[in-house]
Design a protein around this motif. Structure first.
Motif, PDB file in Angstrom:
ATOM      1  N   TYR A 202       3.156 -14.645  -5.509  1.00  0.00           N
ATOM      2  CA  TYR A 202       4.433 -13.997  -5.821  1.00  0.00           C
ATOM      3  C   TYR A 202       5.295 -14.916  -6.711  1.00  0.00           C
ATOM      4  O   TYR A 202       5.926 -14.457  -7.659  1.00  0.00           O
ATOM      5  CB  TYR A 202       5.189 -13.626  -4.542  1.00  0.00           C
ATOM      6  N   GLY A 203       5.313 -16.194  -6.386  1.00  0.00           N
ATOM      7  CA  GLY A 203       6.059 -17.145  -7.205  1.00  0.00           C
ATOM      8  C   GLY A 203       5.455 -17.265  -8.598  1.00  0.00           C
ATOM      9  O   GLY A 203       6.169 -17.287  -9.614  1.00  0.00           O
ATOM     10  N   ALA A 204       4.118 -17.322  -8.645  1.00  0.00           N
ATOM     11  CA  ALA A 204       3.444 -17.452  -9.948  1.00  0.00           C
ATOM     12  C   ALA A 204       3.632 -16.179 -10.776  1.00  0.00           C
ATOM     13  O   ALA A 204       3.844 -16.248 -11.999  1.00  0.00           O
ATOM     14  CB  ALA A 204       1.962 -17.741  -9.730  1.00  0.00           C
ATOM     15  N   LEU A 205       3.564 -15.027 -10.116  1.00  0.00           N
ATOM     16  CA  LEU A 205       3.757 -13.763 -10.851  1.00  0.00           C
ATOM     17  C   LEU A 205       5.178 -13.696 -11.422  1.00  0.00           C
ATOM     18  O   LEU A 205       5.368 -13.346 -12.593  1.00  0.00           O
ATOM     19  CB  LEU A 205       3.509 -12.571  -9.919  1.00  0.00           C
ATOM     20  N   GLY A 206       6.165 -14.049 -10.600  1.00  0.00           N
ATOM     21  CA  GLY A 206       7.544 -14.040 -11.092  1.00  0.00           C
ATOM     22  C   GLY A 206       7.697 -14.978 -12.282  1.00  0.00           C
ATOM     23  O   GLY A 206       8.315 -14.635 -13.303  1.00  0.00           O
ATOM     24  N   ASP A 378       7.234 -24.608  -2.844  1.00  0.00           N
ATOM     25  CA  ASP A 378       6.581 -23.288  -2.893  1.00  0.00           C
ATOM     26  C   ASP A 378       7.405 -22.316  -3.741  1.00  0.00           C
ATOM     27  O   ASP A 378       7.179 -21.110  -3.667  1.00  0.00           O
ATOM     28  CB  ASP A 378       6.377 -22.740  -1.477  1.00  0.00           C
ATOM     29  N   SER A 379       8.341 -22.839  -4.519  1.00  0.00           N
ATOM     30  CA  SER A 379       9.275 -21.984  -5.266  1.00  0.00           C
ATOM     31  C   SER A 379       9.067 -22.073  -6.776  1.00  0.00           C
ATOM     32  O   SER A 379       9.144 -23.163  -7.357  1.00  0.00           O
ATOM     33  CB  SER A 379      10.710 -22.416  -4.938  1.00  0.00           C
ATOM     34  N   GLY A 380       8.853 -20.918  -7.402  1.00  0.00           N
ATOM     35  CA  GLY A 380       8.728 -20.899  -8.859  1.00  0.00           C
ATOM     36  C   GLY A 380      10.036 -21.252  -9.545  1.00  0.00           C
ATOM     37  O   GLY A 380      10.048 -21.842 -10.618  1.00  0.00           O
ATOM     38  N   LYS A 381      11.162 -20.911  -8.920  1.00  0.00           N
ATOM     39  CA  LYS A 381      12.458 -21.259  -9.523  1.00  0.00           C
ATOM     40  C   LYS A 381      12.668 -22.769  -9.475  1.00  0.00           C
ATOM     41  O   LYS A 381      13.131 -23.379 -10.433  1.00  0.00           O
ATOM     42  CB  LYS A 381      13.598 -20.530  -8.790  1.00  0.00           C
ATOM     43  N   CYS A 382      12.326 -23.363  -8.362  1.00  0.00           N
ATOM     44  CA  CYS A 382      12.480 -24.822  -8.233  1.00  0.00           C
ATOM     45  C   CYS A 382      11.591 -25.547  -9.247  1.00  0.00           C
ATOM     46  O   CYS A 382      12.005 -26.542  -9.852  1.00  0.00           O
ATOM     47  CB  CYS A 382      12.140 -25.242  -6.802  1.00  0.00           C
TER      48      CYS A 382
END
Ligand code: F3S
Length: 412
Positions: A202-206, A378-382
């Motif tokens: 989900y993080g990678a997709l975002g 575990d955060s794409g934003k981070c």
């Protein structure tokens, strides 16, 4: 074209309801003129981003104090983004003295106007829960993307100071995503996986959608299974950071995208992309700016962790301890922290070597004093903001992988 103002709005502009409301109306009408809007509209809630000394500096603190000194009061439920430092123990978090002093000045000014004093980027978990079709004046890119995409509410990405004016007046400018004609899909993205996404995906997709779409509205097809709220929070945050996604139509999930046809409305896609499992693996590889396996900090909670996510970390640890060479921090708002305290989970986590950092996050607080060189999350934003805001290399993984790395003392 002049902005239409109601009788009451004209009276506010003439100063008949006090200095603060006059000031706020001057700002909003100027913004409305600048973007060619016809009028202002009422909003049900506001979320502020004038929240941390790290980004607003002296000028932001002084502006908040000046507006407060005019006697400003918020007229609709108003929440605020995370606090600029650990709200429970800023000294233990190595916050510089001057910084802490300025953060407290900012908080005092904003709180005097009536903000709901939970400092959080997830106001949709219990403070102001938007309904479908409701108009909001929210800042915080991840929250705006969540409100539009998951809840079907309507908000643009407001900016600091303008957000304060919206809260004072309970109004915003009718432009952008408040207007139906600007909410239809523009680009189609076919997700080609014949299974539900794994948590890290989900993080990678975002992250990938943000890079692919920029500020275009994507219509995502092929999402399997039933993503949790937390999965969608992660996806929206990553997409809003790596691109500037404020609204995604995830067909079958977004309330106004029950079908592809509904998502596009009268428009046709200007481009079509596919995303495969291989693409997500490649994206993950790009997100990992650190290629070794040493780590200094594991930072979870961007957006801030929910109660469910904190409990999950306790369960994944299963009685094991974090290695002594690693800092393992979870960021959450005080509502979630109160709950996990009552549940006894906080104590279990702290005994395992986990630190819960209150009401703040790794990106908007000054953690440079720790000299972390490598952060795992575990955060794409981070991952997107970490290199710039924390001056660190990043390792991205699932929550499970973060916990295993914490126990092992290195990435696995
Ligand atoms: Fe929230 Fe901080 Fe991430 S404000 S979305 S935890 S950068």
């Amino acid at each position: 074209m002049a902005v239409f103002l109601t009788e009451e709005e004209r009276a506010i502009l003439n100063g008949e309801q006090g200095e603060a409301r006059k000031f706020a109306m001057e700002i909003l009408t100027t913004v409305a003129e600048g973007c060619g809007a016809k009028r202002l509209i009422p909003v049900q809630s506001v979320h502020l981003v004038l929240h941390t000394y790290k980004s607003c500096f002296d000028a932001g603190v002084e502006a908040a104090e000046k507006i407060a000194a005019m006697g400003a009061k918020f007229s609709v439920p108003t929440t605020i983004d995370p606090y600029g430092m650990d709200a429970e123990d800023w000294k233990a978090a190595k916050t510089p003295e001057h910084y802490a002093h300025m953060q407290m000045r900012l908080a005092k000014a904003i709180e005097s106007m009536g903000v709901i004093p939970y400092w959080t980027c997830t106001p949709y978990y219990g403070f102001t829960i938007p309904k479908f079709g409701e108009h909001l004046a929210w800042t915080e890119s991840s929250a705006v993307a969540f409100a539009n995409t998951v809840l079907g509410a309507r908000s643009n990405r407001e900016t600091a100071i303008v957000d304060v004016c919206c809260a004072i007046l309970g109004r915003t400018v009718e432009t952008g995503l408040h207007l139906q004609e600007n909410r239809y899909g523009e680009v189609r993205v076919n997700l080609e996986l014949d299974r539900p996404l794994k948590q890290w995906e989900y993080g990678a997709l975002g992250f990938r959608l943000g890079k692919t779409l920029g500020n275009r509205i994507g219509v995502v097809t092929g999402m399997q299974g039933t993503p949790t709220h937390e999965n969608l929070k992660t996806l929206c945050a990553a997409g809003a950071a790596s691109g500037s996604i404020a609204l995604l139509h995830i067909v079958g999930i977004t309330p106004e995208a029950r079908t592809v046809e509904e998502a596009f409305g009268p428009k046709s896609p200007t481009a079509v992309y596919t995303i495969t499992e291989r693409d997500l693996l490649d994206t993950r590889s790009d997100m990992n700016t650190h290629k070794g396996n040493n780590i200094d900090l594991i930072a979870l909670g961007c957006p801030q962790y929910t109660i469910n996510e904190i409990v999950k970390v306790r369960d994944l640890l299963a009685g094991r301890k974090i290695a002594s060479n690693i800092q393992f921090w979870i960021y959450a708002n005080s509502f979630a922290i109160d709950m996990v305290e009552k549940m006894g989970v906080r104590k279990e986590l702290e005994e395992a070597g986990v630190t819960i950092r209150a009401e703040t996050c790794m990106i908007i607080s000054p953690i440079h004093e720790w000299n972390f060189r490598v952060i795992m999350t575990d955060s794409g934003k981070c991952v997107h903001y970490g290199p710039m805001e924390c001056n660190a290399e990043m390792v991205f993984g699932s929550t499970e992988e973060c916990v295993e790395a914490g126990v092992a003392g290195h990435a696995i």
